[in-house]
Design a protein around this motif. Sequence first.
Motif, PDB file in Angstrom:
ATOM      1  N   PRO A  79       0.846  -1.204   0.000  1.00 34.25           N
ATOM      2  CA  PRO A  79       0.000   0.000   0.000  1.00 34.25           C
ATOM      3  C   PRO A  79       0.879   1.250   0.000  1.00 34.25           C
ATOM      4  O   PRO A  79       1.934   1.302   0.625  1.00 34.25           O
ATOM      5  CB  PRO A  79      -0.814  -0.110   1.261  1.00 34.25           C
ATOM      6  N   ALA A  81       1.663   5.045   0.972  1.00 31.81           N
ATOM      7  CA  ALA A  81       1.305   5.985   2.050  1.00 31.81           C
ATOM      8  C   ALA A  81       0.644   7.206   1.443  1.00 31.81           C
ATOM      9  O   ALA A  81       1.006   7.648   0.342  1.00 31.81           O
ATOM     10  CB  ALA A  81       2.546   6.391   2.829  1.00 31.81           C
ATOM     11  N   ARG A  82      -0.322   7.731   2.127  1.00 28.80           N
ATOM     12  CA  ARG A  82      -1.032   8.899   1.620  1.00 28.80           C
ATOM     13  C   ARG A  82      -0.138  10.126   1.689  1.00 28.80           C
ATOM     14  O   ARG A  82       0.672  10.292   2.603  1.00 28.80           O
ATOM     15  CB  ARG A  82      -2.279   9.170   2.429  1.00 28.80           C
ATOM     16  N   ALA A  83      -0.330  10.984   0.717  1.00 27.21           N
ATOM     17  CA  ALA A  83       0.426  12.245   0.715  1.00 27.21           C
ATOM     18  C   ALA A  83      -0.147  13.172   1.756  1.00 27.21           C
ATOM     19  O   ALA A  83      -1.342  13.223   1.992  1.00 27.21           O
ATOM     20  CB  ALA A  83       0.361  12.901  -0.657  1.00 27.21           C
ATOM     21  N   ARG A  84       0.693  13.956   2.412  1.00 29.51           N
ATOM     22  CA  ARG A  84       0.221  14.858   3.470  1.00 29.51           C
ATOM     23  C   ARG A  84      -0.219  16.160   2.934  1.00 29.51           C
ATOM     24  O   ARG A  84      -0.033  16.772   2.070  1.00 29.51           O
ATOM     25  CB  ARG A  84       1.312  15.083   4.476  1.00 29.51           C
TER      26      ARG A  84
END
Length: 84
Positions: A79, A81-84
């Motif tokens: 998966p 990681a989501r961008a901040r």
Amino acid sequence: MEAAQVSSYREVMDIRQAAEYLGISGDTLYRYASEGFIPAFKLGNRWRFKRSHLEHWMDQQSGVAPAAPVAVAPRQKKPVARAR
């Protein structure tokens, strides 16, 4: 039979070439083809033999099972990681 000689055979062979490839006489091969014992087809009035069909037939006659294709499962992606 040497590898160079085996590769010199065409995919579609006449009765003389196929008999040499199989190591039997042309008369025997003609009889086998006429009886439907060996995979062959007629092109016009002449017997023809596909090398790949002969190889498969020989494997069947000798009891050698063809190698089963290896199923490879696709790899799971990690998966992201989501961008901040």
